[in-house]
Design a protein around this motif. Structure first.
Motif, mmCIF file in Angstrom:
data_model
loop_
_atom_site.group_PDB
_atom_site.id
_atom_site.type_symbol
_atom_site.label_atom_id
_atom_site.label_comp_id
_atom_site.label_asym_id
_atom_site.label_seq_id
_atom_site.Cartn_x
_atom_site.Cartn_y
_atom_site.Cartn_z
ATOM 1 N N SER A 111 0.726 -1.070 -0.190
ATOM 2 C CA SER A 111 -0.122 -0.004 0.262
ATOM 3 C C SER A 111 0.853 1.425 0.013
ATOM 4 N N ALA A 112 1.849 1.255 0.599
ATOM 5 C CA ALA A 112 2.654 2.531 0.728
ATOM 6 C C ALA A 112 3.438 2.505 -0.523
ATOM 7 N N PHE A 113 3.892 1.456 -1.263
ATOM 8 C CA PHE A 113 4.567 1.553 -2.501
ATOM 9 C C PHE A 113 3.724 2.272 -3.550
ATOM 10 N N THR A 114 2.575 1.649 -3.550
ATOM 11 C CA THR A 114 1.633 2.032 -4.637
ATOM 12 C C THR A 114 0.650 3.311 -4.133
ATOM 13 N N ASP A 115 0.887 3.831 -2.977
ATOM 14 C CA ASP A 115 -0.032 4.910 -2.389
ATOM 15 C C ASP A 115 -1.410 4.596 -2.627
ATOM 16 N N ARG A 116 -1.966 3.350 -2.247
ATOM 17 C CA ARG A 116 -3.418 3.098 -2.341
ATOM 18 C C ARG A 116 -3.656 2.051 -1.355
ATOM 19 N N THR A 117 -4.784 1.719 -1.033
ATOM 20 C CA THR A 117 -5.035 0.492 -0.545
ATOM 21 C C THR A 117 -4.766 -0.862 -1.218
ATOM 22 N N ILE A 118 -4.063 -1.830 -0.682
ATOM 23 C CA ILE A 118 -3.770 -2.861 -1.308
ATOM 24 C C ILE A 118 -4.059 -4.034 -0.324
ATOM 25 N N ARG A 119 -4.625 -5.162 -0.713
ATOM 26 C CA ARG A 119 -4.936 -6.399 0.136
ATOM 27 C C ARG A 119 -4.169 -7.487 -0.971
#
Length: 259
Positions: A111-119
């Motif tokens: 999530s930090a790398f992509t600047d979006r919420t990742i699951r």
């Protein structure tokens, strides 16, 4: 006779490719390949059509997908056992992604790398989200032909994320194998159909930045199948599982279909 030049697998869909010297092809393909995938908080698939830079992260797992190692471009590494959380059943294009949420530090780092919420999701089935056709092949002759039409010195086969890249093949020779069986090392495959390509092939395989209009170039000299599909390389089912190594020959077992 073509030979195997390179294998490419990705334990997490859309992340960087691994290139082992040998693979075990099972009935469902290479079980470490595409065992994990990413979604956001709305259950939308997050792949390189959404975040091309995902290819800068490398991933490794074991055959049981019980441990996962992610290495980020800033040097951070997460290497821990996989702990499963709540079940997940989400749409993945024309398929279903059925698995379990992976608990632990990976999602926060992604999530930090992509600047979006990742699951992060681990598929329950070793086949991942695939519905048949777990193997794929492309020849160096096809890559050379694409490079010629694109006016460039060469095209990196990693753009197409094929399980097997072959050397010593003629341009689009693999297309002539559709509906035929081929032996590769200890495995026998049934080549079923061409691979329809997407915009991911336009991205640099190291950075994820779009730098080449592969689709327009392929269309310019190959046209479209059924008026919409941009074909490059072929898919195959597994007739006989087996181990395959770099350097193994590819032998066509069946005669060419007659018109």
């Amino acid at each position: 006779m073509p030979t195997v030049a390179r294998f490419s697998i990705a334990p997490v869909c859309s992340l960087a490719l691994l290139h082992p010297d040998e693979i075990d092809i099972t009935e469902v393909g290479v079980v470490e390949d595409r065992r994990f995938f990413l979604i956001d908080e709305t259950d939308r698939l997050i792949d390189r059509t959404v975040v091309g830079e995902l290819v800068q992260i490398s991933a490794e797992t074991d055959q049981g997908a019980t441990r996962l190692r992610l290495a980020f471009p800033d040097g951070r590494v997460i290497d821990e056992p996989v702990k499963l959380g709540e079940p997940v059943d989400v749409p993945i294009y024309d398929r279903r992604g059925v698995g379990h949420m992976v608990e632990g530090p990976w999602a926060a780092a992604l999530s930090a790398f992509t600047d979006r919420t990742i699951r992060l999701i681990r598929c329950d089935d070793p086949a991942g989200t695939r519905l048949g056709n777990p193997t794929s092949l492309i020849t160096d002759g096809s890559l050379r032909e694409l490079a010629r039409h694109a006016g460039v010195g060469g095209v990196d086969g990693r753009r197409f994320r094929m399980l097997m890249e072959l050397s010593g093949g003629a341009a689009h020779e693999e297309d002539t194998w559709v509906d035929r069986r081929v032996a590769v090392g200890g495995a026998i495959l049934h080549v079923t159909k061409p691979v329809p390509r997407c915009a991911i092939t336009t991205q640099d395989p190291d950075t994820g930045v779009r730098d080449m209009d592969t689709l327009r170039t392929i269309i310019s000299y190959r046209g479209l199948r059924d008026g919409k599909k941009v074909d490059f390389g072929v898919l195959a089912d597994v007739v006989q599982p087996g181990r395959v190594r770099v350097g193994d020959d590819v032998t066509v077992l069946d005669p060419a279909p007659t018109a």
